[in-house]
Structure formats: structure tokens, C-alpha cells
Design a protein around this motif. Structure first.
Motif, PDB file in Angstrom:
ATOM      1  N   THR A   1       0.893  -1.130  -0.106  1.00  0.00           N
ATOM      2  CA  THR A   1      -0.113   0.001  -0.044  1.00  0.00           C
ATOM      3  C   THR A   1       0.932   1.258   0.059  1.00  0.00           C
ATOM      4  O   THR A   1       1.727   1.347   0.966  1.00  0.00           O
ATOM      5  N   PRO A   2       0.789   2.190  -0.829  1.00  0.00           N
ATOM      6  CA  PRO A   2       1.531   3.342  -0.986  1.00  0.00           C
ATOM      7  C   PRO A   2       1.169   4.097   0.272  1.00  0.00           C
ATOM      8  O   PRO A   2       0.106   4.336   0.742  1.00  0.00           O
TER       9      PRO A   2
ATOM     10  N   TRP B   1      -1.745   6.544   0.526  1.00  0.00           N
ATOM     11  CA  TRP B   1      -3.340   6.198   0.902  1.00  0.00           C
ATOM     12  C   TRP B   1      -3.354   5.811   2.258  1.00  0.00           C
ATOM     13  O   TRP B   1      -4.551   5.819   2.845  1.00  0.00           O
TER      14      TRP B   1
ATOM     15  N   ASP C   1      -6.268   7.775   3.898  1.00  0.00           N
ATOM     16  CA  ASP C   1      -7.450   6.830   4.224  1.00  0.00           C
ATOM     17  C   ASP C   1      -7.243   6.094   5.570  1.00  0.00           C
ATOM     18  O   ASP C   1      -8.168   6.088   6.340  1.00  0.00           O
ATOM     19  N   HIS C   2      -6.128   5.677   6.039  1.00  0.00           N
ATOM     20  CA  HIS C   2      -5.954   5.274   7.413  1.00  0.00           C
ATOM     21  C   HIS C   2      -5.694   6.168   8.592  1.00  0.00           C
ATOM     22  O   HIS C   2      -6.384   6.054   9.428  1.00  0.00           O
TER      23      HIS C   2
ATOM     24  N   ASP D   1      -6.124   9.866   8.121  1.00  0.00           N
ATOM     25  CA  ASP D   1      -6.942  10.825   7.920  1.00  0.00           C
ATOM     26  C   ASP D   1      -5.902  12.206   7.920  1.00  0.00           C
ATOM     27  O   ASP D   1      -6.546  13.274   7.945  1.00  0.00           O
TER      28      ASP D   1
ATOM     29  N   LYS E   1     -14.965  12.598   3.889  1.00  0.00           N
ATOM     30  CA  LYS E   1     -15.117  11.162   4.434  1.00  0.00           C
ATOM     31  C   LYS E   1     -16.234  11.241   5.531  1.00  0.00           C
ATOM     32  O   LYS E   1     -16.463  12.272   6.399  1.00  0.00           O
TER      33      LYS E   1
ATOM     34  N   TYR F   1     -15.304   3.065  -0.606  1.00  0.00           N
ATOM     35  CA  TYR F   1     -14.563   3.614  -1.814  1.00  0.00           C
ATOM     36  C   TYR F   1     -14.865   2.802  -3.017  1.00  0.00           C
ATOM     37  O   TYR F   1     -14.857   1.612  -3.024  1.00  0.00           O
TER      38      TYR F   1
ATOM     39  N   ASN G   1     -10.689   1.225   1.424  1.00  0.00           N
ATOM     40  CA  ASN G   1      -9.862   2.178   1.290  1.00  0.00           C
ATOM     41  C   ASN G   1      -9.867   2.413  -0.450  1.00  0.00           C
ATOM     42  O   ASN G   1      -9.787   1.487  -1.077  1.00  0.00           O
ATOM     43  N   THR G   2      -9.155   3.400  -0.663  1.00  0.00           N
ATOM     44  CA  THR G   2      -9.032   3.640  -2.131  1.00  0.00           C
ATOM     45  C   THR G   2      -8.246   2.827  -2.996  1.00  0.00           C
ATOM     46  O   THR G   2      -8.472   2.356  -4.037  1.00  0.00           O
ATOM     47  N   TRP G   3      -6.779   2.583  -2.232  1.00  0.00           N
ATOM     48  CA  TRP G   3      -6.027   1.785  -2.893  1.00  0.00           C
ATOM     49  C   TRP G   3      -6.428   0.337  -3.170  1.00  0.00           C
ATOM     50  O   TRP G   3      -6.257  -0.272  -4.487  1.00  0.00           O
TER      51      TRP G   3
ATOM     52  N   MET H   1      -8.832   0.299  -6.063  1.00  0.00           N
ATOM     53  CA  MET H   1      -8.194   0.447  -7.161  1.00  0.00           C
ATOM     54  C   MET H   1      -7.445  -0.902  -7.728  1.00  0.00           C
ATOM     55  O   MET H   1      -7.445  -1.243  -8.803  1.00  0.00           O
TER      56      MET H   1
ATOM     57  N   VAL I   1     -14.190   7.379  -6.608  1.00  0.00           N
ATOM     58  CA  VAL I   1     -12.879   7.847  -6.955  1.00  0.00           C
ATOM     59  C   VAL I   1     -12.274   7.452  -8.011  1.00  0.00           C
ATOM     60  O   VAL I   1     -11.982   6.292  -8.525  1.00  0.00           O
TER      61      VAL I   1
END
Lengths: 153, 719
Positions: free
Chosen positions: A21-22, A25, A29-30, A32, B221, B227, B270-272, B275, B422
């Protein structure tokens, strides 16, 4: 899912995420911390720039697993009150239009000026070349970086 | 139009006031529409809603003013400049004004659309009148308190003063003012008395932008939200045959995979993961074997130009006759590719569709129309919809289209969950609503060394120039003048892109006039000024621009940019264009570096009437010019079998810092009503640099992107 212990803006955080996971994110996402922006996901635009042990780094290409044990600074942690010389210069020059890319621009500029406090015009242009501003506020970005350099030196 | 200081219509029906329960006064007002009978603003600021009013001004009992800005902000600065207009007439110090996002409901929100550079132009009178009427109410309240006539009192900087020199702050009289009848015929200020309008005000969201606070749709959010990443047909015209979601469901964090229409949504926490899940989908697409290629478009548009199936959009005199009698006819064809918008914030939207209500949140330039479309799609009452707008990470026309809102609503409706769609960058570029590919062919007839006729033909993908453009310059300047248009219907979706049509048309025409000037052995700037004399006094009210204003603008750019007096090794190019009610002239300078033309400076003159916020206005022009140069130089989106050939910034080149010239902006000083600035700086840029490149390198550039067409010979010419 593995747990990673990362240090963001001086705070220790434990996050559960898959290893690839980059960091982008994970931050957004984790944790905030949404100041770091997604623009391209391939390291081309610079909207996701953070400081990794003080070096400007594209968080969209940095797997969370490799960020363990490193000091991460995001736009939220660049200064306590939004008063880093680069942020002050951004205000003075009235840089943003839509504003979306500006956190990345500021993070690139602040890391650059730490290494090169007295840059020439062409060094500024080269240093900022990796960050895209779709509104094309480039003249003002250039001016603000020069102004911040003057204040910092 | 000269700015008028006389009230032209009753304000009584346009604003209402209440005293707030917690102290202070609340003014609700509507731009352009009357308030409903018997509605009053709420007495608690927490109850603000925008169904009855489209904007509010709160004046607190300490005199501080909060303006709930009424227009969506996409980076064009109206969230700063529109409140400045109210504050000017209200006459409060700008430091005492706080601008809050107009809390985002949509119904009755007239002109709650950002597009066409029209926000300031349409808001000017209503915003001034609202501010002035509120100021008069405060003055009336103070006069009543003192027991004097209101005409003996004046207000300035938030303080009311009577003839004895006694003072009251606005905050001291808000309670009384809120109960007063709304006065009519309130005088507006003279432009020479402006203190806020015309002074620099930095972006009101500055602190949030530079400290990374949540502002944009992508930052929105809520708990329990998932997502969604959407797989769409890779080629325009394809349909979904089948898909296998085993791989997608195996991605950690993925919760659902949902087909809707020709698309498949992967939902995750989550977004990742969403995707990654989308990437793991295996889909097959049906190919109806009419998928389009750029080569086909190129051929079709040329065939259109060579043919005779055109609609005449304007015709003056007799072009055919002028051409038949000419000593010489010059004809050139100009070509442009499709362009994606590439907003830095990719398309995204939040939707929570439940049986009771539909909650939509995100970046959209057309909230009202989009809410109606969602209601229609889901067969729901539009009153069930609550749509909130966030700040937008760029628009450029893309966020006029609510396709991504529809997707979010449809997915949420199917998933029964709050969903945020997204787009990845690749989705954003490949599922675009593009600037269409266009070709222009321009022909001019010359007789006895004079321009006698002009014929502009447009061949475009999907749709043609909008109604007013045939009446832009040079309409009215040439006796025999004709504009003809035709189009080809394509499956590739197209739409408005910053300065629609004129973003390329201005390049074509302004390059053509440069060439024409050489043919007529005239100075290109003087040729334009000479032609403009012909439109002065023209009574054709279809003509959009002003000959005098254009001439003044051209002269200002020529003077500030030292036209004709360039230094050794610096080559100049000129262009001037009217669009979006604003006149702009640009003088570009090019130098040759490593045998390649480099734009180093652009001097811009602008007539947009009264400049509300000079720093914001200059920012728009600087950005528009550099954006125009960037897309003219590098912008290119080709299609192969219906598939866009660039999907990220490694393949689609946007202008970057080292390629940018310095932009100097000058405004024509006048007291005419203000017009917009988001778009009109862009159109002349391509022509100005193409003409400078011709002077530097001897090559006429007729096709965009220039970087693809700058010839190897250029190197030899200068080498």
C-alpha cells in the motif's frame, strides 16, 4: 494484514495495511491526513510529495512497508501554525488558484531550500519542475520560493 | 456597460432579515430571483439552509461580518471576489469579514454554476445592491436610536457617524436594524470611492490550502463510507460482455463488486484496495467494429472542409463575389487534437442513497442540473436530494458534467451504502468529456492591396461553435464576411474545455491575421487597429466586442511590451482576442535556445471593466496564458480503435516550470461593469507564441501541438 509502525509528524502510528500500500493512501485513508494529495499515482505530478527523513519523496510510489522506522513529515506537520517561511511566502505572493497541488509544491520547495538556501533562478526552476500545477500558477510559485529563500538565508 | 450607481429595481423582494437568537443580524438574499412570500431567514445560524435564499450575510453584535459565498469555487477566485463586492457596499473593513462556504444546498441557487467566466458579471449589480441596502438599514437603525434623520448620518468602515460626531458600530445596532423595513432606492457608491474593490485580497481559503486542511471532494469522508473504483469500457463505443471478479474479491479490503450498465464497480474500505481490485477484474468487451481512430477523424474533418455541406452562421456582403474578383486569395487550414481536462483533483463524488433521502457531496460546477439528473435516473423526487459542494481541484469545464455524480448515486443505490467514487488518473484521462478535435479553414481575398473578403469554415467533432462566436472579431470589420460550420458525430464524448472553441479558434484566426499582414505588407498590430475602425459605429447588435475597447487593449499591450522594438535575438508575436465579455491582447517573446524556440515572456493587456481583486485577476491571466501555451505546445490526445492513447502524465505532457515564460499583466483602467477572467486570457496565447515562433524560426505552425510539428529545418535556419 500486517501492522506497520510509522512516525508521522512526530507521532508514532500503527497501521494495518497490505505491505505494498503506498504511503499516500495510508496517510489519506488510514490516518485521515488528507493534505497530501493524489494526482497521478506514478510519481509524475508531485501532488503527493512528503518529507522522508527530510528528503522530498513521492508518497504515491512509497510502499508503507519501506516507511517503517523513518520520519515522515506531511504538509500538516511542516510547521505548527502554518508559518514555515515557505508557507508565509505562499501567502504573501497569493499563489494558489484551485490550490490542489500546492501542498506538494510547498513540500518540494521546503525540502529544496533546506539543502540549497541560496538558489539561483534556474536552480529554483529546475527544483520545482517535477511538480505540475494545472492552473499554471508557476510564476507565483517561482516568486514565492525565491521570497522564502531570501527570508531563510 | 458603464457602472450605474442607481438602483434599478426593488430590493424589497430580494432580501429578508432576522435578528439572530444568539445576537447579531442575518440577511438572506437571492441573486436575480425574488424571495418566496413569507419566508424569513432562520434565527439560529445552525439552521441555515439555502432553499429559500441563495446567500447569507451575518453581522454579529461585535461588528464582525460573515458572508456565505454563493458560487462554487474551482480556482477562479470568486469565493474571494464576490464577498469583496458585498463588503465594499456594506462598508466594513475587509479584515472584519470572514467568508464561509455557502453551505451548499442547491435548489433555488440561481447561477450556482461556475462556467463561462460569468459569476462576477452576473453577480455585480445584485451583490452591490445587497451590501448597500444592508448598510442603509444599519444607518436607519442608528438614526432612530439617536432620534435624528438618516440623511444626517453616514457609514464607513463599520462605523456610523451622525452630524454631531457621535458614533455607533454596526454591531451596536444590528438587533434594531434586523427589525426595520427594507429600504428601497439605496444609492450605490461611485467607483472612485471604492476601498475594497480594486485592492488586493488574498485567497480566502489560503490558510486551509497551505496547511493541508480537508477542502476538496477527495478529502470528504464519513464513517461507514466505502470507496468505489469503476471499470469502464476501454474504448468509446464498446459494451461489457462478461466479467470475472474472482481476482478482485481476493484483494484485501474489497467488499463488493457490482455491475451497473456497461461498467463494474469495485467497493473497498480504502481507495488503494478499490483501485487494486479494479485492476484484478477480468472483463471482455464486445466490439461493434466501428471503433474510431485519429487518422479517421483527420480524414473526415478534411473531407468536410473540402465539401459543401455547411451551415451558414453569419454572412455579410457577398464573399463569393469578393473572392471571384480578388487579385489573390490566401487560404490556410489549422488543426487541433482532442484534449482532456486533467484537473489535478481527479473526478470523484460521494453519494448516500437511502429510502428517505439522497445525500451527494463533492466537486461539481452544475449542482442544480446534476441533482435533477440524479432524481430522474433514480426515479426520485428532487426534493429528496441534498447536494453539497466542496472546493474543486480545478474544473476547466470537466466538472460541468455530472457523469461521476450519476455513477456514485447509482452504485450507492445498488450497494445500499454510502459510496465515494474515485477516478484514478488513468480513469480521469480515459473516461473524459474532451475538447473535440477541430479543423478551421480560413480564406481571405485581397484586391488592390486591401482585404476584401473573409471566410471561416469550422469542421468539428460532435458539435460546433456556440451561437455568439460568429459575431466575434473580425465580424463587422470586413464587408464580405462569412462563417460556416459542420460537424461529424463521434462516439467519443466531448464537451466544454476552458474557453470552448475559442481556445483553438483564436489561435487559427490570430495566426492567419499575422500572415495576412505580411501579405498586405502591413504591421500586424496596425492591421488589427485599422480593421477595428470599421466596426466602430456599426449598429449590428449581434456583434459582441467593442472596437474601441479592443483597440485600447491592443495599444496597451503594444506599448507595455515595446512592440517592434525588441532586443537582438528576441522575437515578438502578437495576438488579440475578445471572449467571455473580456478583451485581451498578448505580446509574446521567443528566443532560440539550442535551436529550439523558447517562450520567455508574455505581456498581456486586459479590459475586464472594473478589476475587483487585482491579485486574483492577475493570477487568472497568468494561469490562462501559461495554460494556453502549454496546451498549444504539448497537448495531444489521439485515439486508436476507440482507446485514448494517453492516460497519465508520463504520456500526456502538461507544461511545467522550466517551460514557463514570465507573464506581465496590465489592465485597461475604466469604470465599466466587471467581466470574468477565468477563460479569456487563454485563447490569444497560442496565436501570440505561434507568431513569435514564425519571427524567430521562419516556420508557420498550423497544427497543434506545436512540439510535434516544429520542423528539423528550424534548427538549420538558425544554426
Amino acid at each position: 494484514m500486517p501492522t506497520y509502525n510509522i512516525t508521522v509528524n512526530g507521532d508514532k502510528k500503527a497501521v494495518d495495511a497490505s505491505p505494498e500500500t503506498p504511503l499516500l493512501w495510508v496517510l489519506r485513508d488510514h490516518l485521515d491526513l488528507v493534505g497530501t494529495k493524489y494526482g497521478c499515482g506514478i510519481g509524475q505530478c508531485g501532488a503527493c510529495t512528503i518529507h522522508l527523513d527530510g528528503t522530498a519523496t513521492r508518497s504515491c510510489l512509497l510502499p508503507v512497508s519501506t516507511a517503517e522506522g523513518k520520519n515522515i513529515t506531511t504538509i500538516e506537520g511542516l510547521s505548527d501554525n502554518g508559518d514555515h517561511p515557505v508557507q508565509e511566502a505562499w501567502k504573501a505572493v497569493d499563489v494558489p488558484q484551485c490550490g490542489y497541488c500546492q501542498a506538494g509544491q510547498i513540500m518540494t520547495a521546503s525540502a529544496f531550500l533546506k539543502d540549497n538556501p541560496n538558489p539561483s533562478e534556474s536552480e529554483i526552476r529546475e527544483a520545482m519542475h517535477g511538480n505540475i500545477c494545472r492552473c499554471a500558477s508557476y510564476n507565483r510559485i517561482e516568486k514565492a520560493v525565491a521570497m522564502a529563500a531570501e527570508k531563510m538565508s | 456597460m458603464e457602472t450605474s450607481n442607481k438602483i434599478t429595481f426593488s430590493r424589497r423582494n430580494f432580501m429578508r432579515t432576522t435578528a439572530l437568537a444568539g445576537g447579531g443580524m442575518l440577511i438572506g438574499f437571492n441573486l436575480f430571483t425574488a424571495c418566496k412570500e413569507a419566508v424569513k431567514p432562520p434565527v439560529d445560524i445552525a439552521d441555515l439552509n439555502f432553499n429559500d435564499f441563495n446567500a447569507f450575510i451575518k453581522i454579529a453584535d461585535n461588528g464582525m461580518v460573515t458572508i456565505f459565498s454563493p458560487n462554487p469555487e474551482i480556482g477562479q477566485g470568486v469565493k474571494t471576489s464576490m464577498p469583496m463586492i458585498i463588503a465594499e457596499e456594506l462598508d466594513v473593513p475587509w479584515e472584519n469579514v470572514h467568508v464561509a462556504q455557502g453551505v451548499l444546498d442547491t435548489k433555488n441557487y440561481t447561477r450556482q454554476v461556475a462556467g463561462g467566466s460569468q459569476s462576477i458579471r452576473f453577480g455585480w449589480d445584485a451583490l452591490r445592491q445587497t451590501g448597500a441596502t444592508a448598510r442603509q438599514m444599519l444607518v436607519n437603525a442608528a438614526a432612530a436610536k439617536w432620534g435624528v434623520d438618516a440623511s444626517e448620518c453616514s457609514a464607513s468602515e463599520g462605523i456610523i457617524t451622525n452630524s454631531k460626531g457621535e458614533t455607533l458600530g454596526y454591531g451596536d445596532v444590528v438587533k434594531e436594524a434586523a427589525a426595520l423595513e427594507i429600504p428601497e432606492n439605496t444609492a450605490l457608491k461611485e467607483p472612485r470611492d471604492y476601498k475594497i474593490v480594486g485592492a488586493d485580497a488574498i485567497n480566502v481559503d489560503m490558510e486551509k490550502i497551505i496547511t493541508g486542511k480537508p477542502l476538496y471532494g477527495l478529502d470528504y469522508k464519513v464513517d461507514g463510507m466505502v470507496y468505489a473504483s469503476v471499470l469502464r469500457p476501454p474504448a468509446f463505443g464498446q459494451k461489457l460482455s462478461a466479467f470475472d471478479d474472482m481476482g478482485a474479491k481476493a484483494v484485501e479490503g474489497v467488499s463488493d463488486v457490482i455491475r451497473f450498465g456497461e461498467k463494474v464497480a469495485v467497493l473497498a474500505n480504502n481507495t488503494w484496495s478499490a483501485m487494486q481490485g479494479k485492476k484484478a477484474l477480468k472483463a471482455t468487451w464486445s466490439d461493434n467494429s466501428s471503433l474510431e481512430n485519429t487518422e479517421d477523424h483527420d480524414k473526415i474533418l478534411t473531407e468536410i472542409l473540402d465539401g459543401n455541406k455547411f451551415e451558414t452562421r453569419r454572412e455579410d456582403g457577398n464573399v463569393k463575389k469578393a473572392f471571384a474578383q480578388a487579385d489573390k486569395v490566401i487560404e490556410r487550414t489549422y488543426e487541433s487534437p482532442f484534449l482532456p481536462h486533467n484537473c489535478m483533483e481527479p473526478m470523484n463524488f460521494y453519494a448516500d442513497v437511502t429510502d428517505d433521502k439522497i445525500h451527494l457531496v463533492g466537486p461539481i460546477q452544475t449542482p442544480e442540473g446534476t441533482a435533477n439528473r440524479v432524481a430522474n435516473m433514480l426515479n426520485r423526487d428532487v426534493n429528496d436530494i441534498h447536494l453539497e459542494m466542496t472546493r474543486m481541484g480545478g474544473g476547466f469545464g470537466r466538472r460541468l458534467y455530472g457523469d461521476f455524480v450519476m455513477e456514485a448515486a447509482e452504485i450507492s443505490n445498488l450497494a445500499k451504502k454510502p459510496v465515494k467514487v474515485v477516478f484514478s488518473r488513468e480513469d480521469d484521462m480515459a473516461a473524459g468529456i474532451y475538447r473535440p478535435a477541430i479543423k478551421y479553414r480560413i480564406a481571405a481575398s485581397v484586391k488592390d492591396g486591401k482585404l476584401t473578403g473573409y471566410h471561416l469554415k469550422e469542421a468539428a467533432i460532435n458539435s460546433n461553435m456556440y451561437g455568439l462566436i460568429p459575431h466575434f472579431f473580425p465580424a463587422g470589420c470586413i464587408d464580405n464576411y462569412k462563417v460556416s460550420t459542420a460537424n461529424h458525430q463521434s462516439k467519443i464524448t466531448t464537451g466544454a474545455w476552458r474557453a470552448p472553441y475559442t481556445n483553438f479558434l483564436a489561435f487559427a484566426e490570430q495566426s492567419f491575421f499575422d500572415e495576412l499582414a505580411r501579405e498586405l505588407e502591413q504591421d500586424p498590430v496596425q492591421l488589427r487597429i485599422d480593421l477595428l475602425q470599421n466596426v466602430k459605429g456599426n449598429t449590428d447588435d449581434r456583434i459582441q466586442y467593442s472596437g474601441q475597447r479592443m483597440e485600447d487593449t491592443i495599444k496597451l499591450a503594444a506599448e507595455k511590451g515595446n512592440w517592434g522594438k525588441q532586443e537582438e535575438g528576441v522575437y515578438q508575436g502578437f495576438a488579440a482576442y475578445y471572449s467571455h465579455n473580456t478583451h485581451v491582447a498578448e505580446l509574446a517573446e521567443v528566443v532560440m535556445k539550442d535551436n529550439f524556440p523558447v517562450v520567455t515572456k508574455v505581456v498581456v493587456a486586459v479590459d475586464c471593466g472594473i478589476v475587483i481583486n487585482p491579485t486574483g485577476a492577475k493570477n487568472q491571466i497568468e494561469g490562462g496564458v501559461i495554460d494556453g501555451i502549454g496546451h498549444a505546445m504539448y497537448g495531444d490526445l489521439a485515439f486508436k480503435n476507440g482507446v485514448p492513447q494517453a492516460t497519465n502524465f508520463d504520456e500526456f505532457r502538461l507544461i511545467r516550470m522550466q517551460e514557463t515564460p514570465k507573464v506581465e499583466t496590465y489592465f485597461v483602467q475604466n469604470t465599466l461593469s466587471p467581466t470574468g477572467l477565468g477563460e479569456p486570457g487563454l485563447p490569444p496565447a497560442g496565436g501570440a507564441i505561434a507568431n513569435a515562433i514564425y519571427n524567430a524560426a521562419g516556420q508557420r505552425l498550423l497544427k497543434q501541438p506545436f512540439v510535434k510539428h516544429i520542423k528539423a529545418e528550424v534548427k538549420e535556419l538558425v544554426g
